[in-house]
Structure formats: C-alpha cells, structure tokens
Design a protein around this motif. Structure first.
Motif, PDB file in Angstrom:
ATOM      1  N   SER A 438       0.881  -1.236  -0.033  1.00 48.85           N
ATOM      2  CA  SER A 438       0.033   0.086   0.096  1.00 48.85           C
ATOM      3  C   SER A 438       0.668   1.071  -0.103  1.00 48.85           C
ATOM      4  O   SER A 438       0.628   2.294  -0.683  1.00 48.85           O
ATOM      5  CB  SER A 438      -0.660  -0.045   1.375  1.00 48.85           C
ATOM      6  OG  SER A 438      -1.859  -0.993   1.059  1.00 48.85           O
ATOM      7  N   SER A 442       0.843   3.980  -3.304  1.00 44.72           N
ATOM      8  CA  SER A 442       0.705   5.238  -2.950  1.00 44.72           C
ATOM      9  C   SER A 442       1.631   6.374  -3.439  1.00 44.72           C
ATOM     10  O   SER A 442       1.317   7.662  -3.231  1.00 44.72           O
ATOM     11  CB  SER A 442       0.155   5.546  -1.468  1.00 44.72           C
ATOM     12  OG  SER A 442       1.395   5.315  -0.564  1.00 44.72           O
ATOM     13  N   GLN A 552      -7.625  12.538   2.663  1.00 39.63           N
ATOM     14  CA  GLN A 552      -8.417  11.407   3.462  1.00 39.63           C
ATOM     15  C   GLN A 552      -8.038  10.372   2.888  1.00 39.63           C
ATOM     16  O   GLN A 552      -7.591   9.846   1.920  1.00 39.63           O
ATOM     17  CB  GLN A 552     -10.050  11.707   3.028  1.00 39.63           C
ATOM     18  CG  GLN A 552     -10.917  10.430   3.783  1.00 39.63           C
ATOM     19  CD  GLN A 552     -12.342  10.605   3.460  1.00 39.63           C
ATOM     20  OE1 GLN A 552     -12.852  11.568   3.260  1.00 39.63           O
ATOM     21  NE2 GLN A 552     -12.805   9.476   3.418  1.00 39.63           N
ATOM     22  N   LYS A 553      -7.652   9.298   3.693  1.00 42.29           N
ATOM     23  CA  LYS A 553      -7.173   7.840   3.471  1.00 42.29           C
ATOM     24  C   LYS A 553      -8.441   7.199   2.949  1.00 42.29           C
ATOM     25  O   LYS A 553      -9.564   7.007   3.502  1.00 42.29           O
ATOM     26  CB  LYS A 553      -6.888   7.229   4.786  1.00 42.29           C
ATOM     27  CG  LYS A 553      -6.446   5.724   4.583  1.00 42.29           C
ATOM     28  CD  LYS A 553      -5.866   5.163   6.019  1.00 42.29           C
ATOM     29  CE  LYS A 553      -5.429   3.669   5.521  1.00 42.29           C
ATOM     30  NZ  LYS A 553      -4.884   3.020   6.855  1.00 42.29           N
ATOM     31  N   GLU A 595      -4.350   1.376  -0.606  1.00 41.00           N
ATOM     32  CA  GLU A 595      -4.630   2.530   0.253  1.00 41.00           C
ATOM     33  C   GLU A 595      -4.146   3.801  -0.547  1.00 41.00           C
ATOM     34  O   GLU A 595      -2.974   3.925  -0.738  1.00 41.00           O
ATOM     35  CB  GLU A 595      -4.237   2.221   1.697  1.00 41.00           C
ATOM     36  CG  GLU A 595      -4.749   1.022   2.520  1.00 41.00           C
ATOM     37  CD  GLU A 595      -4.023   0.693   3.717  1.00 41.00           C
ATOM     38  OE1 GLU A 595      -3.651   1.657   4.073  1.00 41.00           O
ATOM     39  OE2 GLU A 595      -4.237  -0.072   4.415  1.00 41.00           O
ATOM     40  N   PHE A 597      -3.664   7.996   0.422  1.00 46.67           N
ATOM     41  CA  PHE A 597      -3.576   8.905   1.383  1.00 46.67           C
ATOM     42  C   PHE A 597      -3.684  10.090   0.772  1.00 46.67           C
ATOM     43  O   PHE A 597      -3.137  10.579  -0.202  1.00 46.67           O
ATOM     44  CB  PHE A 597      -2.213   8.634   2.169  1.00 46.67           C
ATOM     45  CG  PHE A 597      -2.148   7.407   2.536  1.00 46.67           C
ATOM     46  CD1 PHE A 597      -2.514   7.127   4.276  1.00 46.67           C
ATOM     47  CD2 PHE A 597      -1.518   6.323   1.939  1.00 46.67           C
ATOM     48  CE1 PHE A 597      -2.487   5.727   4.665  1.00 46.67           C
ATOM     49  CE2 PHE A 597      -1.280   4.842   2.693  1.00 46.67           C
ATOM     50  CZ  PHE A 597      -1.770   4.764   3.981  1.00 46.67           C
TER      51      PHE A 597
END
Length: 597
Positions: A438, A442, A552-553, A595, A597
C-alpha cells in the motif's frame, strides 16, 4: 579342516552372489526411491493452489476457496525469462476475463479525422410562443390540462371573465344607437374592442344581439406543444400576462459542449451527423448554426448548436445525443495510431497500455504511452506504440490486476517485485494487500493542487460514496438520485483553482469522463445497468483521487467476478468489503488492493 574351508568358501561365494544379484539393485532401488520422494516433496512444497474465480487466493495445499467455496486448483508456476513489466496468462483465464486485443495503426482516415461531441436536445427557441391574456380578468375555464399537450392554431385555450370588457360592450351598445349622429365615436369604440383581440364577427354579434357577454374566449395563435403552464383555472390575470408557453417541435436544437482544444476545429456551416441511444441505427444530418462566443469559465467549454428537422416527432427535448464532426484533414498524410479509451489506464501523469508481445502466446507487456487528443472514445497515441502492435482493448484492468497478483510492474506498483504477504489482514471474506504494498502504491506521482480544490473534490467523493452505498443496498432509486447529486457536484468544481496546465488538462478530461459515466446512472431505474456504468465511473474516480488527493485515507477495492467476470474496482472509506456490484447476493466478495492517502 578341508570340510570347513569348503563351507566357508561356499558361504563367501553365496554372499558375493547375493550382493551382486540382490544388494546392488536393492540399494539402487532405495536410492531411486529417495530421489523420487525428494522430487515429489519439492513439488508439493512449491505447488500453490488457487481459485479459478478469485486468483488472488494462494494457498500451499488444496481445499476450498475462502470467498466462494469452490475447490482450489493447482496454480501455474511463473514463466521463466519474463521481464518485470511482462505477464503471462493462461488461455482459460483470457477466456473467462473476456480479454480482447486489437492491432493498432490501421485506423481509417474517417475515424482519424472525426471529432465526437456530446449534448442534448432542446426546444427551438426561435419557434417558441407565449399565449397571453389580452385583457384583465379571472380565468373561468382553462382547456389545457397538462404540460406536453398538443394545441392547434385557433383552438379554444381559455375562457376569461373580464369586467373591463363588460364596460366596453356597454359603450359599444350606446355608441351603436348614435352611430348615425356620431360615427367617429362609434368607430373608436369598435377599434378599442379590436385591440383586445375581439374579431369583427364577435363585435357584430354583440351589437346585433344587444346583450353584454361576461365571459370571453382566448384562442391559440400558433400550433405546438405546451411546454409550460403559467396560470391555473381561477387565477386572476392582468392584461398581457402569459398563460401558456407553446413550443413548435417540428424543429429542435441539438446543443453540444465543446472543450477549448476543440474550438479551433469547429465553424458555423460545418456538417455534422447526430445519433441518439433511442434510435441507435438512425442518423440525423445537420449543420452547425451557432457557436457561443463566450466560454463557460467553470466547465471550460463553449456551446455549439445545430438545428434538426423533427417532422416525425421522434427527437424529444432532454434526450442525449452524440454528434460526429468531420474535422480538417491537413494532418491526415500520416495516419495517427489510435486506441480505444478502454485500452488506457491512467495513474497520475502516466498513461499505460498492455501490449501483447508474442502473437502465439498470451504474454503482455505494460507500456507507458503519451496521449494526444481524444475524439469520442478513441485516443491518439503520440509516443509509445508502433504501427502493427497488438494492444489489450477489453479487460485491461483484469490484466493489470493479474500483474499485481504476480508481483509484476503494474499501475499501482511501479517497481514490481514481491510486496504482498499472502492472506494478511482479512477483511470480511476477502484478502488485503500488505501495508508495504500500500505504501509503494501510494507513491505514484501526485499533482499539487490547492486545498480548496481538494475540498471540492472531496464533496464529489462524498456523493460517489453515497451512490456506492445505494448499490450495496440494491436500491436503484437511491442510486439514481445520488448520481444526479454527483453530476451537480462535478459541475460545481471550479476549474480556475487549477493553476498548473497539467492539472487543468487532466481534470478537464476526467470531468468529462466522470459525467459520461454518471449520467446514464442518473437516467435509469435498472440496477443492472447502473452497476455496469459504475465500473468506468469508479475507474475514473480512482484516477482522480490518486492524482489530486482529497486529504483523506481511502481504499481501492476489487472484485474479480464483477463486470461479467472481467473484474472491477471501487473506492471505499473503510477496509470492510461491501460489494456494490452484487449487493446482498455476494456482499463480502472482494479484496482491498490499495490504500490512497
């Protein structure tokens, strides 16, 4: 003594013969068995088991798939000699995922010199008319009951009680008795009634009957369709006040939005071909009649108008249409390489495609390309592809997902290499990619934008989540309403907040594609169709969140069974899998892939 020597000799010879005939082979057999056992053991240790429907599941022994319960099958071992940006798939996986490829470089000149615009049908304002009350009074009877009703010229529209006309009729009767002595007064009274749109026959009838009428009719002066009721029965209207708005739909306007980079290719008098989903096999020929001289600063578009003949009354105001515009052929000497939009994956500033490197084997190479202009659903490739190469045009996301699962370079893993930890971090019934993966995912290039723009994008994201949740709950009506709100929020994003040209151009493309994906969801009550359009909507939204961020995640989640087993992604605010493509049918089917971020 001799006798013992003979016995010992016979025993020795027996031992030697026994060793020769039995010892060697027995030992050899044992050795072979050991080698065989070691080989089988190695194979068992290296053999992994997977699910044909959920290839992200990898287990060291056979059993049932933890997601769908199907029997696991032996997973293929990786092909030696493949580069980190190459992936090999089985023919069976290709068929299941409906992966299709196209040889590029053979686009027709017509397609290469055609530009596509999207728009909608609107009433022809030049043919609009307003039916007004020509005198003051109360509407006693309104003969038009609803919007959309057809009216004809001369048709009785309403009956009005007009006190002022009662007094004027009294004047007429008085002046008629003195018309021999005061002809000028008599004629003035008649002209006054004519100004109130009373006909000669009506005036003569009043005069001959000697009776005053209290209620007077209002007749339609044009034929057409009632587009707006502006008064109701019992209303008191003033002189000149509109009662109805009537549109003549024998001709209609097709209004299109053209982006800044398309304006130079448009001019008044240009021929266009218009199509609509309502009549997919029918084309309407038209001419560009007007190009708005003022640019919409929010959408960065200008309005382009064409007038369409609608004698058959098949084009309805509000209907979405598409126009193909023939553009200049000055640059047609070198046929550009074009690919369908479905072939391109966006990740920040990078655009990626998958190229089939071997015509006889399903081996695909991830390739970074430079995009040119977009005409309809086709991109021009400026750099990165050669004439005659074979590109994945359907199932591109599935190929990329397979690359991620094989630890190859992908749109979310720019370096390649093993970054996952098997089934670590179960969410519902799916599996989660490790934190290490992740973090790497990102790190894709992100464009710097203002916090105000991120805030506006966050507002759009909230409506996307609202739409996703409606699909999770199998609520088609709520999904339709959420899509309408989503479109409104997209339109309200202020593009002037993007100072950098790269960010501005990227959002301009994204905005159009988000609208194209969300609009059909807002127009249908069928949840199956809504989920089909949610696939490209999610893909473009993931691109937007990766590129700009929303402070926001968020989680990128994937279901390999969605989209007719091609697979599809979606965004979520939490790790728990709630599948919008199947709802309660398979609520927990899916995995967290990334994910952001």
């Amino acid at each position: 003594m001799k006798k013992y020597i003979i016995y010992i000799a016979i025993l020795a010879i027996g031992l030697v013969l026994g060793y020769v005939f039995f010892g060697g082979p027995a030992e050899g057999s044992l050795s072979t068995k050991d080698v065989s056992d070691m080989s089988d053991s190695d194979r068992e240790q290296s053999q992994m088991w997977t699910c044909s429907m959920h290839p992200q599941i990898m287990q060291p022994e056979p059993g049932d798939c933890p997601i769908c319960g199907m029997d696991l099958i032996p997973a293929e071992t990786g092909a030696d000699g493949l580069a980190m940006n190459e992936i090999k798939m089985t023919e069976n996986a290709m068929a299941l995922a409906n992966i299709q490829t196209t040889i590029v470089g053979n686009a027709s000149a017509a397609d290469g010199n055609a530009m596509t615009l999207s728009g909608k049908i609107m009433p022809n304002e030049e043919a609009n008319a307003v039916q007004a009350s020509y005198f003051e009074g109360r509407i006693e009877k309104l003969n038009v009951n609803f919007t959309g009703e057809e009216v004809r010229k001369g048709q009785l529209l309403a009956t009005i009680y007009a006190p002022s006309l009662v007094a004027a009729q009294q004047e007429l009767l008085t002046a008629a008795s003195m018309k021999e002595s005061q002809p000028a007064l008599y004629q003035a009274v008649r002209n006054k009634l004519k100004l109130w749109k009373l006909s000669e026959s009506q005036i003569n009838q009043i005069e001959s009957s000697g009776k005053v009428r209290e209620n007077f009719p209002i007749y339609a002066t044009v034929s057409g369709t009632v587009s707006q009721k502006m008064a109701e029965e019992g209303d008191y209207v003033k002189q000149g006040q509109p009662i109805l708005k009537v549109s003549n739909l024998s001709t209609v306007w097709a209004m299109f939005d053209a982006y800044e980079n398309q304006i130079s290719q448009l001019k008044e008098g240009q021929k266009i071909t218009v199509t609509t989903n309502a009549y997919p096999n029918k084309e309407f020929e038209a001419t560009v009649s007007f190009i708005d001289p003022i640019l919409n600063t929010k959408s960065r578009t200008v309005s382009v108008r064409a007038t369409l003949n609608n004698k058959e009354d098949i084009l309805k105001p509000g209907m979405f249409v598409t126009a193909k515009v023939e553009t200049s052929k000055e640059n047609a000497t070198q046929s550009p390489i074009t690919v369908p939009a479905t072939a391109v994956l966006w990740t920040g500033e990078r655009s990626l495609v998958y190229v089939k490197t071997n015509p006889n084997e399903p081996i695909f190479e991830m390739r970074e390309v430079t995009l040119g202009t977009k005409n309809g659903d086709v991109y021009t490739i400026v750099d990165g592809l050669k004439n005659g190469e074979e590109v994945v045009t359907n199932g591109t996301f599935t190929v990329d997902a397979a690359a991620q699962l094989q630890d190859k370079k992908s749109m979310m893993n720019t370096q390649g290499g093993k970054t996952t930890t098997g089934h670590e971090g179960h969410t519902g019934m799916g599996s989660t990619i490790s934190n290490e993966h992740s973090a790497k995912a990102s790190h894709n290039t992100r464009l710097e934008v203002s916090s105000k723009f991120k805030s506006q994008l966050k507002g759009v994201f909230d409506k996307y989540i609202e739409l996703k949740d409606a699909l999770v709950k199998d609520n088609a009506e709520a999904a339709k309403n959420s899509a309408e709100k989503l479109l409104k929020n997209i339109s309200e994003v202020d593009m002037k907040l993007l100072k950098e040209k790269e960010a501005h151009n990227h959002w301009m493309r994204l905005e159009k594609e988000l609208k194209e994906a969300a609009t059909p969801i807002s127009e249908t009550d069928g949840i199956k169709k809504q989920r089909e359009h949610f696939v490209p909507l999610s893909a473009h939204f993931i691109n937007a969140v990766r590129t700009f961020g929303i402070d926001q995640k968020v989680f990128v989640e994937f279901c390999p069974m969605a989209n007719n087993d091609v697979g599809a992604y979606w965004l979520s605010e939490d790790e728990e899998i709630r599948n919008p493509y199947f709802g309660k049918e398979m609520l927990n089917c899916g995995s967290v892939m990334e994910e952001i971020f």
